[in-house]
Design an enzyme around this catalytic site. Structure first.
Site, PDB file in Angstrom:
ATOM      1  N   LYS A 150       0.826  -1.200   0.000  1.00 34.95           N
ATOM      2  CA  LYS A 150       0.000   0.000   0.000  1.00 34.95           C
ATOM      3  C   LYS A 150       0.872   1.268   0.000  1.00 34.95           C
ATOM      4  O   LYS A 150       2.086   1.192   0.236  1.00 34.95           O
ATOM      5  CB  LYS A 150      -0.921  -0.044   1.223  1.00 34.95           C
ATOM      6  CG  LYS A 150      -1.964  -1.167   1.163  1.00 34.95           C
ATOM      7  CD  LYS A 150      -2.841  -1.128   2.403  1.00 34.95           C
ATOM      8  CE  LYS A 150      -4.008  -2.090   2.286  1.00 34.95           C
ATOM      9  NZ  LYS A 150      -4.901  -1.983   3.462  1.00 34.95           N
TER      10      LYS A 150
ATOM     11  N   GLU B  87      -8.945 -10.993  -7.523  1.00 34.67           N
ATOM     12  CA  GLU B  87      -7.986  -9.894  -7.314  1.00 34.67           C
ATOM     13  C   GLU B  87      -6.765 -10.033  -8.227  1.00 34.67           C
ATOM     14  O   GLU B  87      -6.221  -9.029  -8.694  1.00 34.67           O
ATOM     15  CB  GLU B  87      -7.580  -9.833  -5.843  1.00 34.67           C
ATOM     16  CG  GLU B  87      -8.748  -9.407  -4.952  1.00 34.67           C
ATOM     17  CD  GLU B  87      -8.438  -9.412  -3.458  1.00 34.67           C
ATOM     18  OE1 GLU B  87      -9.333  -9.074  -2.674  1.00 34.67           O
ATOM     19  OE2 GLU B  87      -7.297  -9.761  -3.077  1.00 34.67           O
TER      20      GLU B  87
ATOM     21  N   TYR C 282     -12.153  -2.294  -3.746  1.00 31.79           N
ATOM     22  CA  TYR C 282     -12.651  -2.434  -2.378  1.00 31.79           C
ATOM     23  C   TYR C 282     -14.182  -2.393  -2.303  1.00 31.79           C
ATOM     24  O   TYR C 282     -14.746  -2.060  -1.253  1.00 31.79           O
ATOM     25  CB  TYR C 282     -12.031  -1.362  -1.485  1.00 31.79           C
ATOM     26  CG  TYR C 282     -10.623  -1.704  -1.027  1.00 31.79           C
ATOM     27  CD1 TYR C 282     -10.396  -2.801  -0.195  1.00 31.79           C
ATOM     28  CD2 TYR C 282      -9.525  -0.937  -1.397  1.00 31.79           C
ATOM     29  CE1 TYR C 282      -9.117  -3.129   0.243  1.00 31.79           C
ATOM     30  CE2 TYR C 282      -8.232  -1.252  -0.960  1.00 31.79           C
ATOM     31  CZ  TYR C 282      -8.051  -2.355  -0.135  1.00 31.79           C
ATOM     32  OH  TYR C 282      -6.786  -2.674   0.311  1.00 31.79           O
TER      33      TYR C 282
ATOM     34  N   ASN D 282      -2.010   0.294   6.779  1.00 27.89           N
ATOM     35  CA  ASN D 282      -1.475  -0.928   7.375  1.00 27.89           C
ATOM     36  C   ASN D 282      -0.605  -1.740   6.416  1.00 27.89           C
ATOM     37  O   ASN D 282      -0.589  -2.959   6.448  1.00 27.89           O
ATOM     38  CB  ASN D 282      -2.615  -1.761   7.968  1.00 27.89           C
ATOM     39  CG  ASN D 282      -3.666  -2.099   6.933  1.00 27.89           C
ATOM     40  OD1 ASN D 282      -3.509  -1.779   5.754  1.00 27.89           O
ATOM     41  ND2 ASN D 282      -4.724  -2.765   7.351  1.00 27.89           N
TER      42      ASN D 282
ATOM     43  N   HIS E 134      -1.988  -5.353   1.643  1.00 29.52           N
ATOM     44  CA  HIS E 134      -3.252  -6.067   1.429  1.00 29.52           C
ATOM     45  C   HIS E 134      -2.922  -7.485   0.991  1.00 29.52           C
ATOM     46  O   HIS E 134      -1.978  -7.685   0.222  1.00 29.52           O
ATOM     47  CB  HIS E 134      -4.070  -5.393   0.310  1.00 29.52           C
ATOM     48  CG  HIS E 134      -5.183  -6.262  -0.195  1.00 29.52           C
ATOM     49  ND1 HIS E 134      -6.432  -6.276   0.378  1.00 29.52           N
ATOM     50  CD2 HIS E 134      -5.206  -7.205  -1.182  1.00 29.52           C
ATOM     51  CE1 HIS E 134      -7.180  -7.179  -0.240  1.00 29.52           C
ATOM     52  NE2 HIS E 134      -6.462  -7.751  -1.198  1.00 29.52           N
TER      53      HIS E 134
HETATM   54  P1  ADP Z   1      -7.822  -6.634   5.706  1.00 34.29           P
HETATM   55  O1  ADP Z   1      -6.982  -5.716   4.865  1.00 34.29           O
HETATM   56  O2  ADP Z   1      -7.105  -7.090   6.954  1.00 34.29           O
HETATM   57  O3  ADP Z   1      -8.418  -7.780   4.929  1.00 34.29           O
HETATM   58  P2  ADP Z   1     -10.500  -5.464   5.684  1.00 34.29           P
HETATM   59  O4  ADP Z   1     -10.753  -6.272   4.455  1.00 34.29           O
HETATM   60  O5  ADP Z   1     -11.472  -5.571   6.803  1.00 34.29           O
HETATM   61  O6  ADP Z   1      -9.040  -5.769   6.288  1.00 34.29           O
HETATM   62  O7  ADP Z   1     -10.400  -3.926   5.306  1.00 34.29           O
HETATM   63  C1  ADP Z   1      -9.727  -3.516   4.136  1.00 34.29           C
HETATM   64  C2  ADP Z   1      -8.862  -2.328   4.477  1.00 34.29           C
HETATM   65  O8  ADP Z   1      -9.695  -1.234   4.886  1.00 34.29           O
HETATM   66  C3  ADP Z   1      -7.900  -2.513   5.649  1.00 34.29           C
HETATM   67  O9  ADP Z   1      -6.708  -3.176   5.305  1.00 34.29           O
HETATM   68  C4  ADP Z   1      -7.657  -1.089   6.067  1.00 34.29           C
HETATM   69  O10 ADP Z   1      -6.746  -0.408   5.186  1.00 34.29           O
HETATM   70  C5  ADP Z   1      -9.045  -0.484   5.887  1.00 34.29           C
HETATM   71  N1  ADP Z   1      -9.826  -0.583   7.127  1.00 34.29           N
HETATM   72  C6  ADP Z   1     -10.500  -1.664   7.596  1.00 34.29           C
HETATM   73  N2  ADP Z   1     -11.126  -1.406   8.756  1.00 34.29           N
HETATM   74  C7  ADP Z   1     -10.849  -0.110   9.044  1.00 34.29           C
HETATM   75  C8  ADP Z   1     -11.199   0.775  10.102  1.00 34.29           C
HETATM   76  N3  ADP Z   1     -11.975   0.383  11.119  1.00 34.29           N
HETATM   77  N4  ADP Z   1     -10.731   2.044  10.061  1.00 34.29           N
HETATM   78  C9  ADP Z   1      -9.964   2.467   9.037  1.00 34.29           C
HETATM   79  N5  ADP Z   1      -9.602   1.687   7.998  1.00 34.29           N
HETATM   80  C10 ADP Z   1     -10.025   0.410   7.989  1.00 34.29           C
HETATM   81 MG    MG Z   2      -9.845  -7.822   3.397  1.00 37.17          MG
END
Ligand code: ADP
Ligand code: MG
Length: 145
Positions: free
Chosen positions: A9, A126, A49, A112, A115
């Protein structure tokens, strides 16, 4: 052999962590079999997304993901989907287990670092989002010089 889609990212790219993160994957014997740097348009970020549409973080997420360079890649290996999810750790670094990539590097639950696909079906979709089959390669690991 199983495949998964990983995105480094914007915060990973901005902070010069591309090599660090790819090294973690390669150290686990996963092969990088496709690799690409690109910008997503706002529309593409929204589409990638789309499963999160309607959630309170959706706008922030798509805004964060578009217009900055990201690196997308396909990784191949045994149980790679689950194992990469384990290696990256929980979405929010506060919840991530120590030793995981997000625990070490993530700035927040949004920024974070990485992905990774979370199921076979997601991986298939994807990977196709970023790569044509002819942009995906195959090779065997050879150790030593
Ligand atoms: P992951 O990436 O662990 O699969 P998700 O699919 O739930 O997580 O969410 C996709 C992305 O959206 C996350 O990696 C993060 O960048 C963002 N995200 C998810 N939940 C939150 C939140 N509560 N606040 C801010 N950003 C979030
Ligand atoms: Mg996810």
């Amino acid at each position: 052999m199983e495949r998964t889609l990983v995105i480094l990212k914007p915060d990973c790219v901005w902070r010069g962590l591309i090599g660090e993160v790819i090294k973690r994957f390669e150290d686990e014997k996963f092969n990088v079999i496709a690799l690409r740097m690109l910008h997503l348009s706002a529309e593409e970020a929204g589409k990638f997304y789309a499963v999160h549409q309607g959630k309170e973080f959706y706008e922030r997420l798509t805004e964060y993901m578009f217009g900055s360079p990201i690196v997308s890649m396909v990784l191949e290996g045994e149980k790679v989907i689950l194992r990469i999810r384990e290696l990256i750790g929980a979405t929010d670094p506060k919840d991530a287990v120590s030793g995981t990539i997000r625990k070490k590097y993530a700035l927040s639950g949004l920024m974070n670092v990485v992905h990774a696909s979370d199921s076979l079906e997601a991986a298939r979709e994807e990977i196709a989002f970023f790569f044509d089959e002819d942009a995906i390669f195959h090779y065997q690991r050879r150790e030593g010089s």
